[in-house]
Design a protein around this motif. Sequence first.
Motif, PDB file in Angstrom:
ATOM      1  N   THR A 154      28.760   1.518  42.632  1.00 23.16           N
ATOM      2  CA  THR A 154      28.909   1.976  41.251  1.00 23.16           C
ATOM      3  C   THR A 154      29.238   0.823  40.317  1.00 23.16           C
ATOM      4  OG1 THR A 154      29.683   4.096  42.103  1.00 23.16           O
ATOM      5  CG2 THR A 154      30.055   3.671  39.787  1.00 23.16           C
ATOM      6  N   SER A 155      30.181  -0.020  40.722  1.00 21.24           N
ATOM      7  CA  SER A 155      30.586  -1.114  39.826  1.00 21.24           C
ATOM      8  C   SER A 155      29.567  -2.248  39.789  1.00 21.24           C
ATOM      9  CB  SER A 155      31.967  -1.638  40.211  1.00 21.24           C
ATOM     10  OG  SER A 155      31.939  -2.210  41.493  1.00 21.24           O
ATOM     11  N   GLU A 156      29.021  -2.641  40.934  1.00 19.99           N
ATOM     12  CA  GLU A 156      28.130  -3.797  40.976  1.00 19.99           C
ATOM     13  C   GLU A 156      26.690  -3.471  40.578  1.00 19.99           C
ATOM     14  OE1 GLU A 156      28.457  -5.579  44.857  1.00 19.99           O
ATOM     15  OE2 GLU A 156      30.650  -5.670  44.717  1.00 19.99           O
ATOM     16  N   LEU A 157      26.164  -2.369  41.078  1.00 19.92           N
ATOM     17  CA  LEU A 157      24.755  -2.061  40.858  1.00 19.92           C
ATOM     18  C   LEU A 157      24.520  -1.268  39.569  1.00 19.92           C
ATOM     19  CD1 LEU A 157      22.103  -2.641  42.306  1.00 19.92           C
ATOM     20  CD2 LEU A 157      22.358  -0.487  43.516  1.00 19.92           C
ATOM     21  N   LEU A 158      25.495  -0.404  39.225  1.00 20.76           N
ATOM     22  CA  LEU A 158      25.317   0.448  38.046  1.00 20.76           C
ATOM     23  C   LEU A 158      26.211   0.050  36.872  1.00 20.76           C
ATOM     24  CD1 LEU A 158      25.092   3.884  39.896  1.00 20.76           C
ATOM     25  CD2 LEU A 158      23.203   2.496  39.028  1.00 20.76           C
ATOM     26  N   GLN A 159      27.111  -0.903  37.100  1.00 20.62           N
ATOM     27  CA  GLN A 159      28.069  -1.354  36.083  1.00 20.62           C
ATOM     28  C   GLN A 159      28.872  -0.193  35.483  1.00 20.62           C
ATOM     29  OE1 GLN A 159      24.647  -2.801  35.664  1.00 20.62           O
ATOM     30  NE2 GLN A 159      25.482  -4.149  37.222  1.00 20.62           N
ATOM     31  N   ILE A 160      29.346   0.688  36.368  1.00 19.10           N
ATOM     32  CA  ILE A 160      30.206   1.803  35.968  1.00 19.10           C
ATOM     33  C   ILE A 160      31.517   1.676  36.733  1.00 19.10           C
ATOM     34  CG2 ILE A 160      30.520   4.301  35.926  1.00 19.10           C
ATOM     35  CD1 ILE A 160      27.475   4.597  36.027  1.00 19.10           C
ATOM     36  N   GLU A 161      32.623   1.727  36.008  1.00 21.25           N
ATOM     37  CA  GLU A 161      33.933   1.739  36.652  1.00 21.25           C
ATOM     38  C   GLU A 161      34.257   3.188  36.996  1.00 21.25           C
ATOM     39  OE1 GLU A 161      38.646   1.188  35.547  1.00 21.25           O
ATOM     40  OE2 GLU A 161      37.136   0.482  34.131  1.00 21.25           O
ATOM     41  N   LEU A 162      34.556   3.439  38.268  1.00 21.04           N
ATOM     42  CA  LEU A 162      34.918   4.800  38.662  1.00 21.04           C
ATOM     43  C   LEU A 162      36.266   5.175  38.049  1.00 21.04           C
ATOM     44  CD1 LEU A 162      33.906   5.027  42.436  1.00 21.04           C
ATOM     45  CD2 LEU A 162      32.755   6.026  40.464  1.00 21.04           C
ATOM     46  N   LYS A 163      36.359   6.404  37.574  1.00 20.77           N
ATOM     47  CA  LYS A 163      37.602   6.944  37.026  1.00 20.77           C
ATOM     48  C   LYS A 163      37.994   8.139  37.875  1.00 20.77           C
ATOM     49  CE  LYS A 163      37.392   4.638  32.952  1.00 20.77           C
ATOM     50  NZ  LYS A 163      38.382   3.957  32.209  1.00 20.77           N
ATOM     51  N   TRP A 164      39.301   8.349  37.987  1.00 18.65           N
ATOM     52  CA  TRP A 164      39.812   9.452  38.799  1.00 18.65           C
ATOM     53  C   TRP A 164      40.807  10.272  37.984  1.00 18.65           C
ATOM     54  CZ3 TRP A 164      37.080   9.744  43.113  1.00 18.65           C
ATOM     55  CH2 TRP A 164      36.506   8.571  43.609  1.00 18.65           C
ATOM     56  N   SER A 165      40.954  11.517  38.357  1.00 17.72           N
ATOM     57  CA  SER A 165      41.929  12.388  37.715  1.00 17.72           C
ATOM     58  C   SER A 165      43.288  12.165  38.362  1.00 17.72           C
ATOM     59  CB  SER A 165      41.503  13.849  37.876  1.00 17.72           C
ATOM     60  OG  SER A 165      42.499  14.695  37.403  1.00 17.72           O
ATOM     61  N   LYS A 166      44.276  11.925  37.539  1.00 13.59           N
ATOM     62  CA  LYS A 166      45.648  11.828  38.050  1.00 13.59           C
ATOM     63  C   LYS A 166      46.439  12.953  37.407  1.00 13.59           C
ATOM     64  CE  LYS A 166      45.311   6.955  39.063  1.00 13.59           C
ATOM     65  NZ  LYS A 166      45.597   5.619  38.674  1.00 13.59           N
ATOM     66  N   ASP A 167      47.059  12.670  36.289  1.00  7.87           N
ATOM     67  CA  ASP A 167      47.827  13.696  35.580  1.00  7.87           C
ATOM     68  C   ASP A 167      47.090  14.216  34.359  1.00  7.87           C
ATOM     69  OD1 ASP A 167      49.929  13.383  37.398  1.00  7.87           O
ATOM     70  OD2 ASP A 167      50.747  11.701  36.258  1.00  7.87           O
TER      71      ASP A 167
END
Length: 194
Positions: A154-167
Motif C-alpha cells: 500500500t505505501s510503496e506501490l500505491l503511495q497510500i498510508e494505511l489508517k486504522w480506527s482507534k478511538d
Amino acid sequence: MYHTKIKVGSMRLSDFINKYQDQEKFMAYCRECKNYKSRWSCPPLQFNANEFLQDFHYIYLFGAQVIYDAETIKSADTPEKIRDITTQTLKEVKNKLANELLALEVKYPGSISLASGGCHLCEHCKRTDNHPCVYPEKMRHSLDSFGFDLTAITSELLQIELKWSKDSLPEYYTLIHALLTNNLHENILENFKL
C-alpha cells in the motif's frame, strides 16, 4: 458520508512475489484471525499458493480509499457508531470493488482477482461445516492469504498510508484488491466505477 478514490499499481508478478511475499511471517497473523480455517477465502488454502501464482505474469493492485467527510467522522462518537459506519461502508465498497474486478476477469479472459480480507458473501461460510463454497464463481481468495505484505504494498506501490480506527473514525480506510493476469492492459480503469 464518504467518497472513494482508486489508485492502481502494477508489476511483473515474479518481482512482486520476491519483494512483497513472506508467507511464514504473514501466515502467523492469519492463524490469529477469526477467519482462519473458517472461510474458503482464507488460509489454509486448499492449494499450493506458489503453484497457483505461477500461472500468471502480472499483478494489478487496486487501492480503494473510503474517505469520510468531516460530519461523518464527527458523528462517530461511540465505539458502536464507529463499528457500524466502518462495517457498512467497507462492505459496500468491498462489494462494488469485487464486482468490478469480476467484470475485469470477463474482459480479460484467463485473469483472476484477489480480494481484501475474507469473503463475506455468506453469513455463515460452509467451510465450518466441511461443505463446498456456495458461490465458487464469485468467491475470491484474500490477497493476504498468499502471504503478501499489504502495508508495504500500500505505501510503496500505491503511495497510500494505511489508517486504522482507534478511538475515532479515521480520515479514510483502504481496501486492496488485485487482478492476476498474463498480459499488460492499458486503460484498465476504463469503465471502472465504484
